[in-house]
Design an enzyme around this catalytic site. Structure first.
Site, short mmCIF file in Angstrom:
data_model
loop_
_atom_site.label_atom_id
_atom_site.label_comp_id
_atom_site.label_asym_id
_atom_site.label_seq_id
_atom_site.Cartn_x
_atom_site.Cartn_y
_atom_site.Cartn_z
N LYS A 1 0.73 -1.14 -0.03
CA LYS A 1 0.10 -0.12 -0.03
C LYS A 1 0.78 1.12 -0.01
O LYS A 1 0.41 2.49 -0.45
CB LYS A 1 -0.90 -0.01 1.18
CG LYS A 1 -2.20 -1.12 0.85
CD LYS A 1 -3.40 -0.77 1.71
CE LYS A 1 -4.56 -1.80 0.99
NZ LYS A 1 -5.78 -1.63 1.80
N LYS B 1 -3.87 -10.07 -6.54
CA LYS B 1 -5.11 -10.20 -5.85
C LYS B 1 -6.22 -9.38 -6.49
O LYS B 1 -5.91 -8.18 -6.68
CB LYS B 1 -5.06 -10.20 -4.53
CG LYS B 1 -5.07 -8.94 -3.67
CD LYS B 1 -5.79 -9.31 -2.25
CE LYS B 1 -5.87 -7.89 -1.64
NZ LYS B 1 -6.41 -7.58 -0.64
N LYS C 1 -10.75 -4.25 -4.40
CA LYS C 1 -11.78 -3.13 -4.70
C LYS C 1 -10.99 -1.97 -4.92
O LYS C 1 -11.74 -0.91 -5.41
CB LYS C 1 -12.73 -3.04 -3.69
CG LYS C 1 -12.34 -2.85 -2.29
CD LYS C 1 -13.68 -2.81 -1.28
CE LYS C 1 -13.31 -3.59 -0.05
NZ LYS C 1 -12.58 -3.47 0.88
N1 AQP Z 1 -8.87 -11.24 -3.66
C1 AQP Z 1 -9.17 -11.76 -2.66
N2 AQP Z 1 -9.63 -13.19 -2.41
C2 AQP Z 1 -9.96 -13.61 -1.33
N3 AQP Z 1 -10.27 -12.86 0.03
C3 AQP Z 1 -9.87 -11.50 -0.19
N4 AQP Z 1 -10.17 -10.43 0.58
C4 AQP Z 1 -9.80 -9.52 0.20
N5 AQP Z 1 -9.32 -9.73 -1.27
C5 AQP Z 1 -9.48 -11.00 -1.46
C6 AQP Z 1 -10.38 -10.69 2.11
O1 AQP Z 1 -11.92 -9.80 2.19
C7 AQP Z 1 -11.77 -9.50 3.42
C8 AQP Z 1 -12.08 -8.04 3.70
O2 AQP Z 1 -10.99 -7.32 3.06
P1 AQP Z 1 -10.80 -5.58 3.52
O3 AQP Z 1 -11.98 -4.93 2.76
O4 AQP Z 1 -10.95 -5.34 4.90
O5 AQP Z 1 -9.33 -5.20 2.93
P2 AQP Z 1 -8.25 -5.98 1.83
O6 AQP Z 1 -7.90 -7.30 2.07
O7 AQP Z 1 -7.37 -4.96 1.61
O8 AQP Z 1 -9.51 -6.07 0.55
P3 AQP Z 1 -9.18 -5.13 -0.92
O9 AQP Z 1 -10.64 -5.75 -1.43
O10 AQP Z 1 -8.02 -5.65 -1.39
O11 AQP Z 1 -9.49 -3.70 -0.33
P4 AQP Z 1 -8.53 -2.49 -0.64
O12 AQP Z 1 -8.65 -2.20 -2.13
O13 AQP Z 1 -9.30 -1.24 0.01
O14 AQP Z 1 -7.27 -2.65 0.11
C9 AQP Z 1 -10.40 -9.95 4.27
O15 AQP Z 1 -10.86 -10.96 4.84
C10 AQP Z 1 -9.53 -10.25 2.96
O16 AQP Z 1 -8.74 -11.26 3.44
#
Ligand code: AQP
Length: 338
Positions: free
Chosen positions: A117, A199, A202
């Protein structure tokens, strides 16, 4: 229901940083309602974590309601589970400070999400981004949660929470339950549809890289049709050499329950177009009921406000007892007549 499990606590959170992706759904949220029967579950919209990346205030507010509605639409029952917004319970931030004083700089520097990040937002490498895993440890330890359902990207953070808990227990005496990640057997890491070695996220700038739970049927199908695969045309599960095709097969497996061998047989000799269409259809069908529930719940602000309020009260009441114990252990003077 196992008696022993009935006492165990599960905690998980999701950031209101955008509409949930298929990755968030498969890796985390989809499993949340299933755990309600075996465990005491606590689910949170972790809005404080979202601030580690710059947010537009009105958008953050809107997305917090949307995230809550999506959790409920996925089948989480607020009568069975504790559902609340993180900033509504001050205990998380209070505990976070104590845990910060029991976490080493070197440990935080090793977190891969911090490295990713900070590379993604070089103009805003703030203190919160660095100490995020401590707040996450507080989210978990404030409830003495045992099981943390997460996608595999969050495994490192849960392990850090466990190390912090262990260290605290060693220094101050048995206080925290040691948490462990619950990682789904299938779908622990759904990959980007455009760069399948990364991965699905969002906050990705390329909107074709993710499927959002709010995408309509046509958008979902179009994104799958555009998914990056490879040029050899063989449907075979091989994450190393065929990450794009393997990702599509993994998604298809989640929603059809078929094994990789069955999927390979089903699409033997037919090419990627047919596979992409079948995956798209399976996702559209699986998401349809969640999407219609979501629309219904999101339109009912009064209901969402009441869920937030009840959840915040329950969460605070529960975690305050644990914080009081921590304060006593570290030597803070307790107010008399409390
Ligand atoms: N690609 C993924 N595959 C499986 N699980 C995933 N998670 C996130 N991406 C994947 C799981 O979703 C839960 C919530 O995630 P979060 O919103 O707290 O943060 P994150 O992991 O940083 O998800 P994003 O979508 O990548 O958000 P941004 O883009 O804002 O950083 C967690 O349990 C995560 O493991």
């Amino acid at each position: 229901m196992e008696k022993e499990n009935a006492k165990k606590i599960v905690f998980s959170g999701i950031q209101p940083t955008g509409s949930f992706t298929l990755g968030n759904y498969i890796g985390a949220v989809r499993n949340w309602p299933l755990l309600q029967y075996e465990y005491n579950c606590i689910y949170s919209v972790v809005d404080q974590h979202a601030l580690t990346v710059r947010q537009e205030p009105a958008t953050l507010r809107k997305r917090t309601y949307e995230a809550l509605a999506m959790i409920l639409a996925s089948g989480v029952d607020p009568e069975k589970s504790m559902v609340f917004v993180q900033s509504h319970n001050p205990v998380h931030s209070q505990l976070s400070w104590i845990l910060a004083c029991n976490t080493q700089f070197g440990e935080l520097s090793r977190m891969t999400q911090f490295k990713d990040k900070s590379a993604k937002h070089p103009d805003n490498v703030n203190g919160g981004l660095f100490t995020y895993p401590i707040l996450m440890a507080a989210d978990i330890l404030a409830y003495n949660a045992h099981g943390i359902p997460v996608g595999s990207d969050q495994k490192q953070h849960v392990e850090l929470a466990r190390n912090i808990a262990q260290r605290f227990n060693a220094n101050y005496g048995e206080t925290f339950v040691l948490p462990e990640p619950f990682i789904p057997a299938v779908g622990a890491k759904i990959m980007s549809l455009q760069e399948p070695t990364k991965k699905m996220s969002k906050s990705d700038e390329n909107i074709n890289s993710f499927i959002l739970l709010s995408d309509d049927k046509d958008t979902i199908m179009r994104k799958f049709k555009r998914a990056v695969t490879d040029s050899d045309g063989v449907v075979k599960y091989d994450t190393e050499n065929k990450p794009g095709v393997s990702n599509l097969m993994g998604i298809y497996k989640v929603f059809t329950g078929k094994s990789f061998e069955e999927i390979e047989k089903e699409f033997d000799g037919v090419g990627y177009g047919v596979l992409k269409e079948a995956v798209g259809t399976s996702v559209i069908e699986a998401l349809a009921p969640v999407q219609s529930e979501y629309t219904r719940i999101l339109s009912d602000r009064t209901y969402l406000d009441s869920v937030m309020k009840n959840g915040a009260e329950k969460a605070q009441r529960y975690s305050q007892r644990i914080l009081d114990k921590v304060y006593r252990k570290v030597g803070f003077v307790q107010l008399k007549n409390k």
